[in-house]
Scaffold this motif. Structure first.
Motif, PDB file in Angstrom:
ATOM      1  N   PRO A 156     -46.442 -28.520  -3.581  1.00 29.91           N
ATOM      2  CA  PRO A 156     -45.978 -28.047  -2.275  1.00 29.91           C
ATOM      3  C   PRO A 156     -46.370 -26.605  -1.972  1.00 29.91           C
ATOM      4  O   PRO A 156     -46.467 -26.219  -0.806  1.00 29.91           O
ATOM      5  N   ALA A 157     -46.629 -25.809  -3.008  1.00 33.04           N
ATOM      6  CA  ALA A 157     -47.044 -24.423  -2.786  1.00 33.04           C
ATOM      7  C   ALA A 157     -48.448 -24.355  -2.179  1.00 33.04           C
ATOM      8  O   ALA A 157     -48.789 -23.393  -1.502  1.00 33.04           O
ATOM      9  N   ILE A 158     -49.248 -25.380  -2.409  1.00 32.16           N
ATOM     10  CA  ILE A 158     -50.587 -25.448  -1.819  1.00 32.16           C
ATOM     11  C   ILE A 158     -50.522 -26.160  -0.473  1.00 32.16           C
ATOM     12  O   ILE A 158     -51.123 -25.732   0.501  1.00 32.16           O
ATOM     13  N   GLY A 159     -49.784 -27.263  -0.412  1.00 37.71           N
ATOM     14  CA  GLY A 159     -49.524 -27.950   0.858  1.00 37.71           C
ATOM     15  C   GLY A 159     -50.717 -28.651   1.473  1.00 37.71           C
ATOM     16  O   GLY A 159     -50.940 -28.571   2.689  1.00 37.71           O
ATOM     17  N   GLN A 177     -50.422 -33.689 -13.845  1.00 36.77           N
ATOM     18  CA  GLN A 177     -51.082 -32.377 -13.810  1.00 36.77           C
ATOM     19  C   GLN A 177     -50.083 -31.288 -13.425  1.00 36.77           C
ATOM     20  O   GLN A 177     -49.119 -31.538 -12.702  1.00 36.77           O
ATOM     21  N   PRO A 178     -50.303 -30.049 -13.878  1.00 42.16           N
ATOM     22  CA  PRO A 178     -49.359 -28.961 -13.599  1.00 42.16           C
ATOM     23  C   PRO A 178     -49.459 -28.427 -12.170  1.00 42.16           C
ATOM     24  O   PRO A 178     -50.466 -28.624 -11.484  1.00 42.16           O
ATOM     25  N   MET A 179     -48.396 -27.742 -11.763  1.00 46.67           N
ATOM     26  CA  MET A 179     -48.400 -27.019 -10.491  1.00 46.67           C
ATOM     27  C   MET A 179     -49.216 -25.730 -10.676  1.00 46.67           C
ATOM     28  O   MET A 179     -49.355 -25.215 -11.789  1.00 46.67           O
ATOM     29  N   LEU A 180     -49.699 -25.195  -9.574  1.00 46.58           N
ATOM     30  CA  LEU A 180     -50.493 -23.967  -9.624  1.00 46.58           C
ATOM     31  C   LEU A 180     -49.721 -22.828 -10.282  1.00 46.58           C
ATOM     32  O   LEU A 180     -50.267 -22.075 -11.091  1.00 46.58           O
ATOM     33  N   ALA A 181     -48.437 -22.704  -9.966  1.00 52.79           N
ATOM     34  CA  ALA A 181     -47.628 -21.610 -10.508  1.00 52.79           C
ATOM     35  C   ALA A 181     -47.452 -21.707 -12.023  1.00 52.79           C
ATOM     36  O   ALA A 181     -47.147 -20.705 -12.680  1.00 52.79           O
TER      37      ALA A 181
END
Length: 195
Positions: A156-159, A177-181
């Motif tokens: 959701p941080a990339i959207g 897969q991991p989140m960007l953060a």
């Protein structure tokens, strides 16, 4: 055949470009140039492609990605669709880049012939829009299982605004897969690269 046979369109992410071939046709069909080494080096990126890949996705809504490889096997990819249609996405994961965490999406189809150049330092993925879609892409480094990494397709941080939000078909690997953060800073962008 005079003039340029390929046209480059910049995107909001530096280094990431869309390439459109010029079709020369008549009642029999058409001819177009889809890749010229010298032209690509002069107008897009001075790189050497070492391998051509192709994959088929049988069902609409098949999601592959978001994938990338670490140095020394970081890959640049020149992507096109040779059958069907797909929504192709690249995310800037270069720390220090003014567009870090931003994404660009382009519809690639057999009909429009468009290509997307995804330089190293980007996570790449796509979702199919038609059955039996085939993607073909050139890469600047071979596959390396040790250096293979990914990013969550629906962070959701990339959207990312994917065309399909339900019945997405994912591999078990891509579901985890991991989140960007939560990712280490695998790539860094220097000021000269951001321009």
């Amino acid at each position: 055949m005079r003039g340029h046979s390929l046209h480059v369109t910049p995107t909001k992410i530096p280094g990431l470009v869309s390439i459109s071939p010029v079709h020369h046709g008549d009642h029999r069909g058409y001819f177009c140039e889809v890749f010229k080494d010298g032209w690509f080096r002069e107008n897009v990126a001075d790189v050497t492609f070492v391998q051509d890949n192709e994959s088929l996705s049988a069902d609409v809504g098949t999601m592959r990605g978001l994938h990338f490889q670490l140095d020394p096997f970081a890959q640049g990819k020149l992507v096109r669709c040779i059958k069907g249609a797909l929504f192709d996405v690249a995310v800037d994961i270069r720390h220090g880049s003014p567009t870090f965490g931003q994404w660009v999406g382009v519809e690639l189809s057999a009909e429009n012939g468009q290509q997307l150049w995804v330089p190293p330092g980007m996570a790449h993925g796509f979702m199919t829009l038609k059955p039996d879609t085939m993607i073909a892409y050139k890469v600047t480094a071979p596959y390396s299982a040790e250096n293979d990494r990914g990013l969550r397709w629906n962070d959701p941080a990339i959207g990312i605004s994917w065309p399909q939000s339900v019945d997405c078909i994912l591999s078990d690997k891509d579901k985890k897969q991991p989140m960007l953060a939560d990712m280490p800073a695998y790539f860094h962008c220097h000021a000269r690269e951001a321009n």
